[in-house]
Design a protein around this motif. Structure first.
Motif, PDB file in Angstrom:
ATOM      1  N   VAL A   1       0.682  -8.197 -11.232  1.00 23.34           N
ATOM      2  CA  VAL A   1       0.936  -6.939 -10.516  1.00 23.34           C
ATOM      3  C   VAL A   1       0.546  -7.912  -9.369  1.00 23.34           C
ATOM      4  CG1 VAL A   1      -0.730  -5.269 -11.677  1.00 23.34           C
ATOM      5  CG2 VAL A   1      -1.845  -6.487 -10.760  1.00 23.34           C
ATOM      6  N   SER A   2       0.383  -8.958  -9.178  1.00 19.93           N
ATOM      7  CA  SER A   2       0.536  -9.812  -7.735  1.00 19.93           C
ATOM      8  C   SER A   2       0.850 -10.942  -7.353  1.00 19.93           C
ATOM      9  CB  SER A   2      -1.149 -10.418  -6.993  1.00 19.93           C
ATOM     10  OG  SER A   2      -1.316 -11.251  -8.753  1.00 19.93           O
ATOM     11  N   ALA A   3       1.805 -12.106  -9.140  1.00 14.58           N
ATOM     12  CA  ALA A   3       1.859 -13.149  -9.164  1.00 14.58           C
ATOM     13  C   ALA A   3       3.280 -13.719  -8.655  1.00 14.58           C
ATOM     14  CB  ALA A   3       1.142 -14.260  -9.975  1.00 14.58           C
ATOM     15  N   THR A   4       4.134 -12.447  -8.057  1.00 14.24           N
ATOM     16  CA  THR A   4       5.231 -12.402  -7.581  1.00 14.24           C
ATOM     17  C   THR A   4       5.666 -13.900  -7.491  1.00 14.24           C
ATOM     18  OG1 THR A   4       5.093 -10.363  -6.835  1.00 14.24           O
ATOM     19  CG2 THR A   4       7.836 -12.083  -6.924  1.00 14.24           C
ATOM     20  N   LYS A   5       6.838 -14.508  -8.012  1.00 13.20           N
ATOM     21  CA  LYS A   5       7.301 -16.112  -8.185  1.00 13.20           C
ATOM     22  C   LYS A   5       9.528 -15.276  -7.123  1.00 13.20           C
ATOM     23  CE  LYS A   5       6.095 -18.216 -12.370  1.00 13.20           C
ATOM     24  NZ  LYS A   5       6.181 -18.460 -13.493  1.00 13.20           N
ATOM     25  N   TRP A   6       9.078 -17.168  -6.407  1.00 16.37           N
ATOM     26  CA  TRP A   6      10.158 -16.485  -5.503  1.00 16.37           C
ATOM     27  C   TRP A   6      11.008 -15.392  -5.514  1.00 16.37           C
ATOM     28  CZ3 TRP A   6      10.644 -16.741 -11.446  1.00 16.37           C
ATOM     29  CH2 TRP A   6      10.903 -17.781 -11.979  1.00 16.37           C
ATOM     30  N   VAL A   7       9.640 -15.139  -4.745  1.00 12.24           N
ATOM     31  CA  VAL A   7      10.173 -13.087  -4.046  1.00 12.24           C
ATOM     32  C   VAL A   7      10.172 -13.905  -2.477  1.00 12.24           C
ATOM     33  CG1 VAL A   7       7.576 -14.345  -2.052  1.00 12.24           C
ATOM     34  CG2 VAL A   7       8.132 -11.793  -2.473  1.00 12.24           C
ATOM     35  N   THR A   8      11.436 -12.176  -2.649  1.00 12.64           N
ATOM     36  CA  THR A   8      11.978 -12.337  -1.085  1.00 12.64           C
ATOM     37  C   THR A   8      11.762 -10.897  -0.811  1.00 12.64           C
ATOM     38  OG1 THR A   8      13.810 -11.821  -2.841  1.00 12.64           O
ATOM     39  CG2 THR A   8      13.846 -13.810  -1.841  1.00 12.64           C
ATOM     40  N   ASP A   9      11.662 -10.248  -1.233  1.00  9.28           N
ATOM     41  CA  ASP A   9      10.954  -8.955  -0.672  1.00  9.28           C
ATOM     42  C   ASP A   9       9.519  -8.195  -0.749  1.00  9.28           C
ATOM     43  OD1 ASP A   9      13.218  -6.491   0.699  1.00  9.28           O
ATOM     44  OD2 ASP A   9      11.519  -5.290  -0.984  1.00  9.28           O
ATOM     45  N   ILE A  10       9.337  -8.170   0.254  1.00  9.96           N
ATOM     46  CA  ILE A  10       7.713  -7.005   0.612  1.00  9.96           C
ATOM     47  C   ILE A  10       7.881  -5.575   0.602  1.00  9.96           C
ATOM     48  CG2 ILE A  10       5.224  -7.070   0.343  1.00  9.96           C
ATOM     49  CD1 ILE A  10       4.998  -9.990   0.116  1.00  9.96           C
ATOM     50  N   GLU A  11       7.817  -4.394   0.345  1.00  9.24           N
ATOM     51  CA  GLU A  11       7.800  -3.039   0.526  1.00  9.24           C
ATOM     52  C   GLU A  11       6.705  -2.054   1.160  1.00  9.24           C
ATOM     53  OE1 GLU A  11      10.020   1.051   0.416  1.00  9.24           O
ATOM     54  OE2 GLU A  11      10.765  -0.622  -0.776  1.00  9.24           O
ATOM     55  N   LEU A  12       6.125  -2.157   2.154  1.00 12.86           N
ATOM     56  CA  LEU A  12       5.099  -0.982   2.258  1.00 12.86           C
ATOM     57  C   LEU A  12       5.175   0.213   1.321  1.00 12.86           C
ATOM     58  CD1 LEU A  12       2.106  -3.146   2.316  1.00 12.86           C
ATOM     59  CD2 LEU A  12       3.856  -4.425   3.698  1.00 12.86           C
ATOM     60  N   THR A  13       4.544   0.439   0.864  1.00 16.39           N
ATOM     61  CA  THR A  13       4.429   1.658   0.074  1.00 16.39           C
ATOM     62  C   THR A  13       3.991   3.063  -0.849  1.00 16.39           C
ATOM     63  OG1 THR A  13       6.993   3.056  -1.388  1.00 16.39           O
ATOM     64  CG2 THR A  13       6.216   0.453  -2.319  1.00 16.39           C
ATOM     65  N   THR A  14       4.115   3.635  -1.392  1.00 17.65           N
ATOM     66  CA  THR A  14       2.487   3.931  -2.519  1.00 17.65           C
ATOM     67  C   THR A  14       3.074   3.804  -4.371  1.00 17.65           C
ATOM     68  OG1 THR A  14       3.474   6.116  -2.344  1.00 17.65           O
ATOM     69  CG2 THR A  14       2.715   5.154  -0.367  1.00 17.65           C
ATOM     70  N   PHE A  15       1.868   3.461  -4.169  1.00 16.76           N
ATOM     71  CA  PHE A  15       2.254   3.638  -5.887  1.00 16.76           C
ATOM     72  C   PHE A  15       2.566   5.060  -6.395  1.00 16.76           C
ATOM     73  CE2 PHE A  15      -1.623   0.922  -5.434  1.00 16.76           C
ATOM     74  CZ  PHE A  15      -0.565  -0.264  -6.353  1.00 16.76           C
ATOM     75  N   ASP A  16       2.939   6.489  -6.107  1.00 16.08           N
ATOM     76  CA  ASP A  16       3.849   7.291  -6.159  1.00 16.08           C
ATOM     77  C   ASP A  16       5.604   6.822  -6.511  1.00 16.08           C
ATOM     78  OD1 ASP A  16       1.360   8.311  -6.681  1.00 16.08           O
ATOM     79  OD2 ASP A  16       1.316   9.328  -4.779  1.00 16.08           O
ATOM     80  N   ALA A  17       5.587   6.160  -5.360  1.00 12.55           N
ATOM     81  CA  ALA A  17       6.712   6.163  -4.568  1.00 12.55           C
ATOM     82  C   ALA A  17       7.592   5.190  -5.584  1.00 12.55           C
ATOM     83  CB  ALA A  17       6.906   5.824  -3.411  1.00 12.55           C
ATOM     84  N   LYS A  18       6.870   4.423  -6.058  1.00 12.84           N
ATOM     85  CA  LYS A  18       7.499   2.788  -6.703  1.00 12.84           C
ATOM     86  C   LYS A  18       6.865   2.193  -8.362  1.00 12.84           C
ATOM     87  CE  LYS A  18      11.036   0.968  -3.822  1.00 12.84           C
ATOM     88  NZ  LYS A  18      11.776  -0.229  -3.166  1.00 12.84           N
TER      89      LYS A  18
END
Length: 526
Positions: A384-401
């Motif tokens: 839930v936290s350690a995304t490798k090769w990260v290229t995108d961060i979207e601020l959203t809600t847990f209900d949405a995605k």
């Protein structure tokens, strides 16, 4: 191997019907050449476009939850190798059967090669990071497979018509030499493709130099010798990069050029940002020692490591982009299409230390650990936290995605649980009678460890000696001594976090939010 077979259909020359052995080999070699060509061209043109690995990735993405969990439980970190090996076995069997079906005419084998080629092409096209250039490798694979199957089949027919000794070569020698040439070329091509595919890793050198010259606004605490007991069997305090545990869904390690990397931060923010790698390195860098643990780790397991990470404070970035009220999830995506959601309130904790890491133990991130940029969030399991090769961060809600593993039955929020592990003696070890030292590690990020207790042979709990504390974000070593007589013995441990929470005795599987229980080891004294 036989090149002719009787009986054959009346009126049909025997030479038009090659033997089963050669026919099966034709199919296998043609498919091997196709796979090798795809790997080679992918390595030269677009490393992420290997059709063989793309099919494996598709299998991973499309597998039902129960099958994924079975593979993890049965094969552990070898699940990817088992998948690729299983694919190879299936392909060889299919190719051999297609070859046998083509004893009179190459048509059936050509059809199978084309079908496999189209599957590879489709898998590449549906990759999350697909680009038109990725079409080159699977196309080359398909063409080579068809050409080789027709050529080898024709060679088999010609060899059957050829009198032994004609031109100085027997029929068997002609076939063996041709088959050997195709086999060697396939192995060489596949190996070369794998080698070329890692070429961008050479860019790590300049990045390491830039990290070394960067301005650090926060340095990791010094690691004293008293922080670990490697002489007693515990790990070294910092895990060498080559030994750091690795868990991800990628069959192919993404190879990214940092000069072309960018990170988009968007969604429920005041101002959308797109950051380049230079933008990151121009910012103040921080250095933090962090222990990472995998939620799949069984009680007493080894899916845990510690490193000093260098990067940019993620909370500072989010404060600058302006997270809007109501956004409770930072939904991060890797270049290979993997995705997860991290609680915003955790990322925004002033002392949490979440970061976008660019360095690991004094050098650029290794390719397999997220080069050029990955997320690191102390105190949360990596899924839930350690995304490798990260290229995108979207601020959203847990209900949405929903994140990748959330869709597969794992928990939405996954704080690391208070745990301990016994490293010495090992299970079923034999140790000399007398004073026996029991040693291990304990962790409870980001709180830290305040106490470890050890019980020998079901006896009373005794406090272990704790190694020097480095940080609440890192593991802590411990040791205890017992005078033991010859015979069988068993030892258990339990840890207590600095906030007073003690490791629970209740046993639970890793699903959905991490295993629990007290680790135990049985050993013999002689």
């Amino acid at each position: 191997m036989s090149t002719t077979e009787v009986p054959h259909r009346a009126g049909e020359p025997a030479a038009h019907r090659i033997g089963r052995g050669w026919a099966a080999l034709v199919g296998v070699l043609a498919v091997a050449a196709a796979v090798a060509a795809g790997q080679l061209v992918a390595g030269l043109v677009a490393p992420a476009s290997s059709p063989y690995l793309a099919v494996g990735d598709a299998v991973v993405r499309l597998s039902p939850h129960w099958l994924t969990e079975f593979a993890k439980a049965a094969f552990g970190t070898a699940d990817k190798a088992v998948l690729l090996a299983g694919m190879a076995v299936v392909i060889v069997v299919v190719a051999a059967l297609a070859g046998v079906a083509s004893r009179r005419h190459p048509g059936p084998a050509v059809v199978v090669v084309v079908v496999l080629g189209v599957l590879g092409l489709g898998a590449v096209m549906f990759e999350p990071a697909f680009s038109p250039l990725d079409m080159v490798a699977p196309t080359a694979s398909l063409v080579v497979g068809v050409v080789v199957v027709r050529w080898l089949h024709g060679l088999g027919v010609a060899a059957a018509d050829r009198p032994d000794g004609a031109g100085g070569l027997t029929r068997r020698a002609l076939l063996v030499r041709s088959a050997t040439a195709v086999g060697v070329a396939s192995l060489a091509g596949g190996a070369a493709g794998a080698w070329f595919g890692r070429g961008a890793g050479d860019l790590r050198g300049p990045v390491t130099a830039r990290i070394a010259a960067a301005r650090l606004t926060e340095r990791a605490p010094a690691i004293p010798a008293s922080a670990a007991y490697p002489e007693l069997g515990t790990p070294t305090f910092l895990t060498p990069n080559a030994d750091f545990y690795r868990i991800d869904t990628a069959l192919r390690v993404p190879v990214l050029d940092p000069r072309e990397w960018s990170l988009r931060i968007h969604g429920m923010v005041d101002a959308e940002w797109t950051l380049t790698f230079d933008d990151l390195l121009f910012r103040p860098l921080v250095e933090r020692a962090v222990t990472l643990a995998c939620v799949s780790n069984p009680v007493g397991g080894d899916l845990i490591s510690t490193a000093t990470f260098t990067g940019v404070d993620l909370r500072d970035l989010l404060l600058e982009v302006g997270v809007r009220p109501g956004a409770d999830q930072a939904f991060s995506t890797s270049v290979d299409g993997w995705y997860t959601g991290t609680p915003v309130d955790v990322l925004m904790e002033p002392d949490r230390g979440a970061m976008l890491a660019v360095g690991m133990n004094g050098e650029a991130l290794p390719l397999e650990h997220g080069f050029p940029v990955r997320m690191v969030v102390p105190g949360l399991y990596g899924y839930v936290s350690a995304t490798k090769w990260v290229t995108d961060i979207e601020l959203t809600t847990f209900d949405a995605k929903a994140g990748y593993w959330l869709k597969r039955g794992w928990a939405q929020e996954a704080p690391i649980k208070t745990q301990s592990r016994i490293d010495s003696p090992r299970g079923f070890a034999e140790v000399p009678a007398g004073r026996v030292t029991v040693a291990g590690i304990a962790w409870s990020q980001p709180t830290g460890i305040g106490r470890v207790e050890v019980s020998m042979d079901g006896g009373p709990w005794r406090d272990a000696e704790l190694a020097t504390d480095v940080s609440g974000d890192t593991w802590r070593m411990w040791r205890a001594e017992f005078d033991l007589a010859p015979g069988g013995h068993s030892v258990r441990s339990r840890a207590t976090a600095a906030d007073g929470v003690t490791q629970t005795e209740a046993t639970a599987d890793p699903v959905p939010d991490g295993a629990t229980g007290w680790p135990g080891v049985s050993f013999s004294v002689f």
